[in-house]
Design an enzyme around this catalytic site. Structure first.
Site, PDB file in Angstrom:
ATOM      1  N   ASP A   1       0.830  -1.200   0.000  1.00 24.63           N
ATOM      2  CA  ASP A   1       0.000   0.000   0.000  1.00 24.63           C
ATOM      3  C   ASP A   1       0.866   1.252   0.000  1.00 24.63           C
ATOM      4  O   ASP A   1       1.941   1.278   0.601  1.00 24.63           O
ATOM      5  CB  ASP A   1      -0.905  -0.018   1.242  1.00 24.63           C
ATOM      6  CG  ASP A   1      -2.006   1.021   1.173  1.00 24.63           C
ATOM      7  OD1 ASP A   1      -2.312   1.516   0.074  1.00 24.63           O
ATOM      8  OD2 ASP A   1      -2.576   1.343   2.234  1.00 24.63           O
ATOM      9  N   GLY A   2       0.378   2.298  -0.656  1.00 22.98           N
ATOM     10  CA  GLY A   2       1.030   3.598  -0.602  1.00 22.98           C
ATOM     11  C   GLY A   2       1.675   4.047  -1.898  1.00 22.98           C
ATOM     12  O   GLY A   2       2.317   5.106  -1.935  1.00 22.98           O
ATOM     13  N   ASN A   3       1.507   3.292  -2.972  1.00 29.01           N
ATOM     14  CA  ASN A   3       2.129   3.672  -4.247  1.00 29.01           C
ATOM     15  C   ASN A   3       1.642   5.027  -4.744  1.00 29.01           C
ATOM     16  O   ASN A   3       2.435   5.868  -5.197  1.00 29.01           O
ATOM     17  CB  ASN A   3       1.841   2.622  -5.329  1.00 29.01           C
ATOM     18  CG  ASN A   3       2.512   1.294  -5.056  1.00 29.01           C
ATOM     19  OD1 ASN A   3       3.470   1.221  -4.285  1.00 29.01           O
ATOM     20  ND2 ASN A   3       2.014   0.248  -5.682  1.00 29.01           N
TER      21      ASN A   3
ATOM     22  N   TRP B   1       2.912   7.906  -2.599  1.00 30.42           N
ATOM     23  CA  TRP B   1       4.347   8.079  -2.844  1.00 30.42           C
ATOM     24  C   TRP B   1       4.563   8.910  -4.111  1.00 30.42           C
ATOM     25  O   TRP B   1       5.409   9.821  -4.141  1.00 30.42           O
ATOM     26  CB  TRP B   1       5.002   6.707  -2.982  1.00 30.42           C
ATOM     27  CG  TRP B   1       6.489   6.703  -3.115  1.00 30.42           C
ATOM     28  CD1 TRP B   1       7.419   6.666  -2.120  1.00 30.42           C
ATOM     29  CD2 TRP B   1       7.239   6.724  -4.345  1.00 30.42           C
ATOM     30  NE1 TRP B   1       8.695   6.660  -2.633  1.00 30.42           N
ATOM     31  CE2 TRP B   1       8.617   6.696  -4.006  1.00 30.42           C
ATOM     32  CE3 TRP B   1       6.886   6.760  -5.695  1.00 30.42           C
ATOM     33  CZ2 TRP B   1       9.618   6.705  -4.971  1.00 30.42           C
ATOM     34  CZ3 TRP B   1       7.891   6.776  -6.654  1.00 30.42           C
ATOM     35  CH2 TRP B   1       9.238   6.742  -6.274  1.00 30.42           C
TER      36      TRP B   1
ATOM     37  N   ARG C   1       0.059   8.498 -10.510  1.00 31.46           N
ATOM     38  CA  ARG C   1      -0.016   7.326  -9.650  1.00 31.46           C
ATOM     39  C   ARG C   1       0.674   6.111 -10.274  1.00 31.46           C
ATOM     40  O   ARG C   1       1.254   5.293  -9.557  1.00 31.46           O
ATOM     41  CB  ARG C   1      -1.482   7.000  -9.342  1.00 31.46           C
ATOM     42  CG  ARG C   1      -2.155   8.031  -8.443  1.00 31.46           C
ATOM     43  CD  ARG C   1      -3.637   7.724  -8.271  1.00 31.46           C
ATOM     44  NE  ARG C   1      -3.849   6.418  -7.664  1.00 31.46           N
ATOM     45  CZ  ARG C   1      -3.885   6.205  -6.350  1.00 31.46           C
ATOM     46  NH1 ARG C   1      -3.705   7.213  -5.507  1.00 31.46           N
ATOM     47  NH2 ARG C   1      -4.090   5.005  -5.880  1.00 31.46           N
TER      48      ARG C   1
ATOM     49  N   SER D   1      -7.175  -5.684  -5.542  1.00 32.59           N
ATOM     50  CA  SER D   1      -8.345  -6.161  -4.816  1.00 32.59           C
ATOM     51  C   SER D   1      -9.607  -6.067  -5.673  1.00 32.59           C
ATOM     52  O   SER D   1      -9.629  -5.398  -6.715  1.00 32.59           O
ATOM     53  CB  SER D   1      -8.545  -5.335  -3.537  1.00 32.59           C
ATOM     54  OG  SER D   1      -9.079  -4.056  -3.851  1.00 32.59           O
ATOM     55  N   THR D   2     -10.676  -6.711  -5.210  1.00 35.46           N
ATOM     56  CA  THR D   2     -11.959  -6.617  -5.902  1.00 35.46           C
ATOM     57  C   THR D   2     -12.481  -5.179  -5.883  1.00 35.46           C
ATOM     58  O   THR D   2     -13.266  -4.796  -6.748  1.00 35.46           O
ATOM     59  CB  THR D   2     -12.991  -7.550  -5.235  1.00 35.46           C
ATOM     60  OG1 THR D   2     -12.978  -7.332  -3.814  1.00 35.46           O
ATOM     61  CG2 THR D   2     -12.666  -9.014  -5.497  1.00 35.46           C
TER      62      THR D   2
ATOM     63  N   ASN E   1     -10.517  -2.530  -6.197  1.00 30.99           N
ATOM     64  CA  ASN E   1      -9.661  -1.666  -7.019  1.00 30.99           C
ATOM     65  C   ASN E   1     -10.261  -1.336  -8.384  1.00 30.99           C
ATOM     66  O   ASN E   1      -9.782  -0.426  -9.068  1.00 30.99           O
ATOM     67  CB  ASN E   1      -8.279  -2.286  -7.214  1.00 30.99           C
ATOM     68  CG  ASN E   1      -7.409  -2.213  -5.974  1.00 30.99           C
ATOM     69  OD1 ASN E   1      -6.482  -2.992  -5.806  1.00 30.99           O
ATOM     70  ND2 ASN E   1      -7.704  -1.272  -5.074  1.00 30.99           N
ATOM     71  N   TRP E   2     -11.321  -2.057  -8.774  1.00 30.24           N
ATOM     72  CA  TRP E   2     -11.990  -1.737 -10.043  1.00 30.24           C
ATOM     73  C   TRP E   2     -12.648  -0.363  -9.985  1.00 30.24           C
ATOM     74  O   TRP E   2     -13.013   0.203 -11.037  1.00 30.24           O
ATOM     75  CB  TRP E   2     -13.039  -2.797 -10.373  1.00 30.24           C
ATOM     76  CG  TRP E   2     -12.484  -4.152 -10.680  1.00 30.24           C
ATOM     77  CD1 TRP E   2     -12.547  -5.263  -9.896  1.00 30.24           C
ATOM     78  CD2 TRP E   2     -11.771  -4.543 -11.857  1.00 30.24           C
ATOM     79  NE1 TRP E   2     -11.916  -6.323 -10.507  1.00 30.24           N
ATOM     80  CE2 TRP E   2     -11.430  -5.911 -11.715  1.00 30.24           C
ATOM     81  CE3 TRP E   2     -11.385  -3.869 -13.021  1.00 30.24           C
ATOM     82  CZ2 TRP E   2     -10.729  -6.628 -12.687  1.00 30.24           C
ATOM     83  CZ3 TRP E   2     -10.677  -4.570 -13.993  1.00 30.24           C
ATOM     84  CH2 TRP E   2     -10.361  -5.928 -13.827  1.00 30.24           C
TER      85      TRP E   2
END
Length: 247
Positions: free
Chosen positions: A27-29, A32, A40, A72-73, A75-76
């Site tokens: 997590d955190g991309n 960052w 992103r 993840s599901t 993230n769509w």
């Protein structure tokens, strides 16, 4: 951290008390990248480099199972441009790293339903699974289009089908049997779950499997999560007294 300090940190790890299974919520991309006024996808690209580092470091240490939460599901819900970028990065990772993964005797498993992914992505994933299936080193589980609730519901449906077909009896159903209907079947539950980025939640990850998992959190964003942080997490884990509900 320079190499000498890294080696010193690594030398403190008790090789006889390693977690057999480490799970990581990467997590955190995006944050960052935002801090650097970059898109992103730039953060995701840098984050993929840490995947290479952590997989290799885990293999060298002798970790038996490593599970990485990649998509993840939920993230769509992200913008299509970001999803497309993630798919391209995944394809690039597999193409660039598959030979090294094979050389390191790593076996790739997928947790989740990749059917909705583009054909080119599915082809690369299936190729990686096929070319590593006979390896007997570390299991690398990549969670793609994965959700813990969806996994449990799928397991319930599958176990009901087998019950209706007479393959199992009601009395056979216990936690050990049910675990064989999960994506992680045949593997031990995670001993250690690592979540960088400062967030303190599971985000629908391995909800059934982490009942007695030790958690390790860090404010470090994933693209800054180098091997030293992995070693720190393992060292902290080795200081804990795991009682699994006992005294």
């Amino acid at each position: 951290m320079n190499q000498s300090n890294l080696n010193l940190l690594k030398s403190q790890i008790d090789i006889d008390n390693l977690p057999k299974h480490i799970a990581i919520i990467m997590d955190g991309n995006g944050r960052w990248a935002k801090k650097r006024f970059m898109p992103r996808t730039f953060g995701h690209q840098e984050g993929m480099k840490r995947v290479v580092d952590i997989v290799e470091a885990s293999t060298i240490l002798g970790i038996e199972h490593l599970t990485l939460y990649a998509f993840s599901t939920e993230n769509w819900k992200r913008p299509n441009t970001e999803i497309d970028g993630l798919m391209k990065i995944l394809v690039t990772y597999i193409r660039n790293e598959l030979d090294r993964i094979i050389e390191n005797n790593v076996r790739i498993h997928i947790l989740g339903d990749i059917a909705p992914f583009p054909q080119i992505v599915r082809d690369e994933i299936e190729k990686a699974i096929g070319e590593t299936k006979n390896n007997n080193g570390m299991d690398l589980n990549i969670a793609l289009n994965y959700g813990g609730r969806a996994e449990i519901i799928k397991g319930i449906k599958d176990i009901l089908k087998d019950f209706e077909l007479g393959r199992i009896n009601l009395e056979d159903i216990d936690d050990q049997l049910f675990s064989q209907y999960l994506y992680t079947k045949g593997q031990p539950d995670p001993d250690l779950l690592i979540r960088p980025s400062g967030e303190l939640r599971l985000s629908n990850f391995l909800l059934y499997q982490v009942a007695y998992t030790e958690f390790w959190y860090s404010d470090i964003l994933w693209p800054d999560f180098y091997e030293d942080k992995l070693y720190e997490a393992i060292l902290d884990y080795q200081k804990r007294d795991r009682r699994f509900g006992g005294i």
